[in-house]
Write a protein that holds these residues in place. Structure first.
Motif, PDB file in Angstrom:
ATOM      1  N   MET A 111       0.849  -1.199   0.000  1.00  0.00           N
ATOM      2  CA  MET A 111       0.000   0.000   0.000  1.00  0.00           C
ATOM      3  C   MET A 111       0.878   1.241   0.000  1.00  0.00           C
ATOM      4  SD  MET A 111      -3.039  -1.162   2.553  1.00  0.00           S
ATOM      5  CE  MET A 111      -4.238  -0.069   1.803  1.00  0.00           C
ATOM      6  N   THR A 112       0.422   2.248  -0.713  1.00  0.00           N
ATOM      7  CA  THR A 112       1.176   3.506  -0.720  1.00  0.00           C
ATOM      8  C   THR A 112       0.226   4.675  -0.948  1.00  0.00           C
ATOM      9  OG1 THR A 112       3.193   4.578  -1.506  1.00  0.00           O
ATOM     10  CG2 THR A 112       1.779   3.573  -3.195  1.00  0.00           C
ATOM     11  N   GLY A 113       0.766   5.873  -0.818  1.00  0.00           N
ATOM     12  CA  GLY A 113      -0.022   7.091  -1.004  1.00  0.00           C
ATOM     13  C   GLY A 113       0.930   8.258  -1.160  1.00  0.00           C
ATOM     14  N   GLN A 120       1.495  20.215  -5.954  1.00  0.00           N
ATOM     15  CA  GLN A 120       2.506  20.847  -5.108  1.00  0.00           C
ATOM     16  C   GLN A 120       3.897  20.614  -5.699  1.00  0.00           C
ATOM     17  OE1 GLN A 120       0.984  18.964  -1.384  1.00  0.00           O
ATOM     18  NE2 GLN A 120       1.449  20.947  -0.478  1.00  0.00           N
ATOM     19  N   ALA A 121       4.843  21.468  -5.298  1.00  0.00           N
ATOM     20  CA  ALA A 121       6.234  21.242  -5.719  1.00  0.00           C
ATOM     21  C   ALA A 121       6.744  19.976  -5.041  1.00  0.00           C
ATOM     22  CB  ALA A 121       7.089  22.435  -5.308  1.00  0.00           C
ATOM     23  N   GLY A 122       7.405  19.123  -5.799  1.00  0.00           N
ATOM     24  CA  GLY A 122       7.979  17.907  -5.216  1.00  0.00           C
ATOM     25  C   GLY A 122       6.963  16.921  -4.711  1.00  0.00           C
ATOM     26  N   PRO A 123       5.940  16.608  -5.504  1.00  0.00           N
ATOM     27  CA  PRO A 123       4.970  15.614  -5.021  1.00  0.00           C
ATOM     28  C   PRO A 123       5.665  14.274  -4.805  1.00  0.00           C
ATOM     29  CG  PRO A 123       4.670  16.002  -7.373  1.00  0.00           C
ATOM     30  CD  PRO A 123       5.667  17.023  -6.889  1.00  0.00           C
ATOM     31  N   ASP A 124       5.328  13.594  -3.713  1.00  0.00           N
ATOM     32  CA  ASP A 124       5.999  12.327  -3.403  1.00  0.00           C
ATOM     33  C   ASP A 124       5.249  11.114  -3.960  1.00  0.00           C
ATOM     34  OD1 ASP A 124       4.018  13.089  -1.538  1.00  0.00           O
ATOM     35  OD2 ASP A 124       4.813  11.772   0.001  1.00  0.00           O
ATOM     36  N   GLY A 125       4.054  11.341  -4.517  1.00  0.00           N
ATOM     37  CA  GLY A 125       3.271  10.209  -5.015  1.00  0.00           C
ATOM     38  C   GLY A 125       3.995   9.360  -6.045  1.00  0.00           C
ATOM     39  N   PRO A 126       4.564   9.972  -7.109  1.00  0.00           N
ATOM     40  CA  PRO A 126       5.227   9.140  -8.121  1.00  0.00           C
ATOM     41  C   PRO A 126       6.357   8.289  -7.547  1.00  0.00           C
ATOM     42  CG  PRO A 126       4.786  11.324  -8.995  1.00  0.00           C
ATOM     43  CD  PRO A 126       4.444  11.381  -7.540  1.00  0.00           C
ATOM     44  N   ALA A 127       7.186   8.871  -6.683  1.00  0.00           N
ATOM     45  CA  ALA A 127       8.295   8.091  -6.104  1.00  0.00           C
ATOM     46  C   ALA A 127       7.755   6.972  -5.214  1.00  0.00           C
ATOM     47  CB  ALA A 127       9.211   9.012  -5.300  1.00  0.00           C
ATOM     48  N   ASN A 128       6.713   7.264  -4.450  1.00  0.00           N
ATOM     49  CA  ASN A 128       6.144   6.222  -3.577  1.00  0.00           C
ATOM     50  C   ASN A 128       5.524   5.102  -4.403  1.00  0.00           C
ATOM     51  OD1 ASN A 128       6.872   7.582  -1.254  1.00  0.00           O
ATOM     52  ND2 ASN A 128       4.909   8.638  -1.036  1.00  0.00           N
ATOM     53  N   LEU A 129       4.833   5.488  -5.481  1.00  0.00           N
ATOM     54  CA  LEU A 129       4.195   4.464  -6.318  1.00  0.00           C
ATOM     55  C   LEU A 129       5.257   3.601  -7.004  1.00  0.00           C
ATOM     56  CD1 LEU A 129       1.591   3.293  -7.443  1.00  0.00           C
ATOM     57  CD2 LEU A 129       1.622   5.064  -9.215  1.00  0.00           C
ATOM     58  N   SER A 130       6.292   4.249  -7.491  1.00  0.00           N
ATOM     59  CA  SER A 130       7.377   3.506  -8.134  1.00  0.00           C
ATOM     60  C   SER A 130       7.997   2.519  -7.140  1.00  0.00           C
ATOM     61  CB  SER A 130       8.417   4.518  -8.640  1.00  0.00           C
ATOM     62  OG  SER A 130       9.592   3.879  -8.981  1.00  0.00           O
ATOM     63  N   ALA A 131       8.236   2.982  -5.916  1.00  0.00           N
ATOM     64  CA  ALA A 131       8.818   2.102  -4.887  1.00  0.00           C
ATOM     65  C   ALA A 131       7.867   0.953  -4.548  1.00  0.00           C
ATOM     66  CB  ALA A 131       9.139   2.919  -3.638  1.00  0.00           C
ATOM     67  N   ALA A 132       6.571   1.238  -4.535  1.00  0.00           N
ATOM     68  CA  ALA A 132       5.588   0.178  -4.237  1.00  0.00           C
ATOM     69  C   ALA A 132       5.647  -0.909  -5.309  1.00  0.00           C
ATOM     70  CB  ALA A 132       4.186   0.780  -4.158  1.00  0.00           C
ATOM     71  N   PHE A 133       5.811  -0.508  -6.568  1.00  0.00           N
ATOM     72  CA  PHE A 133       5.931  -1.516  -7.629  1.00  0.00           C
ATOM     73  C   PHE A 133       7.215  -2.336  -7.473  1.00  0.00           C
ATOM     74  CE2 PHE A 133       2.841   1.108 -10.169  1.00  0.00           C
ATOM     75  CZ  PHE A 133       1.898   0.103 -10.308  1.00  0.00           C
ATOM     76  N   VAL A 134       8.293  -1.673  -7.075  1.00  0.00           N
ATOM     77  CA  VAL A 134       9.556  -2.401  -6.856  1.00  0.00           C
ATOM     78  C   VAL A 134       9.334  -3.502  -5.810  1.00  0.00           C
ATOM     79  CG1 VAL A 134      11.881  -2.201  -5.853  1.00  0.00           C
ATOM     80  CG2 VAL A 134      11.079  -0.506  -7.530  1.00  0.00           C
ATOM     81  N   VAL A 148       3.336  -1.197   4.011  1.00  0.00           N
ATOM     82  CA  VAL A 148       3.119   0.179   3.559  1.00  0.00           C
ATOM     83  C   VAL A 148       4.472   0.730   3.122  1.00  0.00           C
ATOM     84  CG1 VAL A 148       2.443   2.508   4.277  1.00  0.00           C
ATOM     85  CG2 VAL A 148       1.106   0.531   5.038  1.00  0.00           C
ATOM     86  N   VAL A 149       4.535   1.201   1.892  1.00  0.00           N
ATOM     87  CA  VAL A 149       5.783   1.741   1.350  1.00  0.00           C
ATOM     88  C   VAL A 149       5.623   3.249   1.189  1.00  0.00           C
ATOM     89  CG1 VAL A 149       7.292   1.778  -0.673  1.00  0.00           C
ATOM     90  CG2 VAL A 149       6.463  -0.404   0.227  1.00  0.00           C
ATOM     91  N   MET A 150       6.424   3.996   1.912  1.00  0.00           N
ATOM     92  CA  MET A 150       6.428   5.462   1.822  1.00  0.00           C
ATOM     93  C   MET A 150       7.870   5.923   2.022  1.00  0.00           C
ATOM     94  SD  MET A 150       3.167   6.667   1.543  1.00  0.00           S
ATOM     95  CE  MET A 150       3.196   8.369   2.104  1.00  0.00           C
ATOM     96  N   SER A 151       8.280   6.963   1.296  1.00  0.00           N
ATOM     97  CA  SER A 151       9.621   7.549   1.470  1.00  0.00           C
ATOM     98  C   SER A 151      10.723   6.508   1.379  1.00  0.00           C
ATOM     99  CB  SER A 151       9.742   8.248   2.828  1.00  0.00           C
ATOM    100  OG  SER A 151       8.862   9.284   2.905  1.00  0.00           O
ATOM    101  N   GLY A 169       8.058  12.377   5.491  1.00  0.00           N
ATOM    102  CA  GLY A 169       8.569  11.254   6.305  1.00  0.00           C
ATOM    103  C   GLY A 169       7.607  10.928   7.425  1.00  0.00           C
ATOM    104  N   ALA A 170       6.307  10.990   7.137  1.00  0.00           N
ATOM    105  CA  ALA A 170       5.292  10.853   8.199  1.00  0.00           C
ATOM    106  C   ALA A 170       5.177   9.439   8.746  1.00  0.00           C
ATOM    107  CB  ALA A 170       3.932  11.284   7.650  1.00  0.00           C
ATOM    108  N   PHE A 171       5.665   8.459   8.001  1.00  0.00           N
ATOM    109  CA  PHE A 171       5.378   7.068   8.386  1.00  0.00           C
ATOM    110  C   PHE A 171       6.531   6.446   9.166  1.00  0.00           C
ATOM    111  CE2 PHE A 171       1.999   8.075   5.735  1.00  0.00           C
ATOM    112  CZ  PHE A 171       0.956   7.308   6.209  1.00  0.00           C
ATOM    113  N   THR A 172       6.167   5.889  10.313  1.00  0.00           N
ATOM    114  CA  THR A 172       7.156   5.267  11.201  1.00  0.00           C
ATOM    115  C   THR A 172       6.592   3.941  11.710  1.00  0.00           C
ATOM    116  OG1 THR A 172       6.229   6.376  13.142  1.00  0.00           O
ATOM    117  CG2 THR A 172       8.026   7.521  11.992  1.00  0.00           C
ATOM    118  N   SER A 173       7.475   3.140  12.264  1.00  0.00           N
ATOM    119  CA  SER A 173       7.062   1.910  12.950  1.00  0.00           C
ATOM    120  C   SER A 173       7.573   2.022  14.378  1.00  0.00           C
ATOM    121  CB  SER A 173       7.666   0.674  12.268  1.00  0.00           C
ATOM    122  OG  SER A 173       7.075   0.456  11.016  1.00  0.00           O
ATOM    123  N   PRO A 174       6.810   2.698  15.253  1.00  0.00           N
ATOM    124  CA  PRO A 174       7.360   3.095  16.554  1.00  0.00           C
ATOM    125  C   PRO A 174       7.847   1.932  17.423  1.00  0.00           C
ATOM    126  CG  PRO A 174       5.293   4.234  16.115  1.00  0.00           C
ATOM    127  CD  PRO A 174       5.451   3.196  15.051  1.00  0.00           C
TER     128      PRO A 174
END
Ligand SMILES: NC(=O)C[C@H](N)C(=O)O
Length: 332
Positions: A111-113, A120-134, A148-151, A169-174
């Protein structure tokens, strides 16, 4: 014949798919899978896409998740070797845990988002989606369950939290750490969560109601009884290691006789204790009165798990057994 990974992509909306509908600039979900894919370099995979929902993720409910899980199982039955799901980040920590607990087998669900929308400048969606496919295409991901794949980080659904309202960098695994990274378009896997037996998804998922209550300083709990009447079960997010004001104890004990009441911690990391404090309203007091210990599970994931169990008609012994196994930290 092709030996390319056979992936299915399902879109649910969220910021990754949002653009503004008018001059105000405020964004709403509008983009579909084809729009999202148009932002990526060509992928060397066999891909089918499904525009499944177009929602801001606060509007996703258990009815949507049950339908999504059914659809994912259908895709897997049809030969998908990996699943990519895009959705809003606000509730991804809950929906990923729902899928993780109710879908069995080895096919990874990724899952990604996005935290920044496409305008916005520097949208992170494309990089996150690309990483999710990887990740979804990598054979190492088999057996990881839902992640969940983010950043460029891979988080296990059982640990992941949205820990910041705006940061990319909102996503963490505390309670753990990312289980992997994406480096130069490859998955570097650090650890594997222990697999679960999938839990059944009952048709009653949609009509079950589990309430969640956070302990708060000076709360007299007056409102708790009428609130609890409308629920089939409760999660109490206690202070610290699982504590509430002592004046709430008689009511919680009464409620715990009538319906499952799970005790979690409101702190965002660390477990509910079992044997440290003994004052009225402490973890020992509450557990001795029938509250069920969530262990390391945060209140939001505890609520998803209780929802699945209660809707399936699990009795108290079964709920306690599943929480005991689920509240531990499982990586290897
Ligand atoms: N970053 C996001 O996706 C947040 C958005 N409000 C959502 O969850 O749909």
């Amino acid at each position: 014949m092709t030996d390319k990974p056979k992936l299915s992509m399902l879109t649910l909306g969220g910021t990754i798919a949002m653009t503004s509908a008018n001059e105000s600039g405020a964004v709403v979900p509008r983009l579909d899978a084809a729009d999202l894919l148009s932002t990526l370099p060509e992928l060397d995979i066999d891909l089918v896409t499904h525009d499944f929902r177009s929602l801001p993720s606060p509007d996703i409910g258990f009815t949507d998740l049950a339908a999504l899980a059914d659809k994912i199982e259908q895709e897997i039955a049809d030969g998908a070797t990996g699943i990519v799901v895009t959705q809003g980040t606000d509730t991804i920590e809950e929906s990923s845990y729902f899928l993780d607990r109710t879908i069995g087998g080895d096919v990874p669900i990724v899952m990604t988002g996005a935290m920044r929308h496409p305008q916005q400048a520097g949208p992170d969606g494309p990089a996150n989606l690309s990483a999710a496919f990887v990740v979804a295409a990598d054979p190492q991901a088999r057996g990881l369950g839902t992640v969940v794949v983010m950043s460029d980080e891979v988080h296990a659904a059982r640990y992941v939290r949205k820990s910041h309202s705006t940061s990319t960098g909102a996503f963490t695994s505390p309670n753990a750490a990312p289980i992997g990274h994406i480096v130069e378009q490859e998955l570097v896997l650090l650890s594997r969560p222990r697999p679960y037996e999938p839990l059944p998804r009952s048709p009653r998922l949609t009509e079950t109601s589990i309430g969640m209550v956070h302990a708060a300083l000076g709360d007299d709990g007056e409102w708790l009884r009428p609130f609890a009447e409308h629920t089939d079960g409760l999660v109490i997010a206690g202070f610290g290691g699982g504590h509430v004001p002592s004046r709430l104890v008689p009511l919680l004990a009464e409620l715990a006789e009538a319906k499952p009441v799970v005790l979690a911690s409101r702190t965002s990391s660390g477990p509910v204790l079992t044997r440290t404090y003994g004052y009225p309203g402490s973890e020992q007091d509450l557990l001795s009165r029938g509250l069920i210990n969530a262990g390391f599970l945060d209140p939001f994931k505890a609520r998803v798990l209780l929802h699945v169990l209660v809707s399936a008609g699990a009795d108290r012994a079964e709920i306690t057994r599943v929480f005991r196994a689920s509240g531990e930290i499982h990586v290897s």
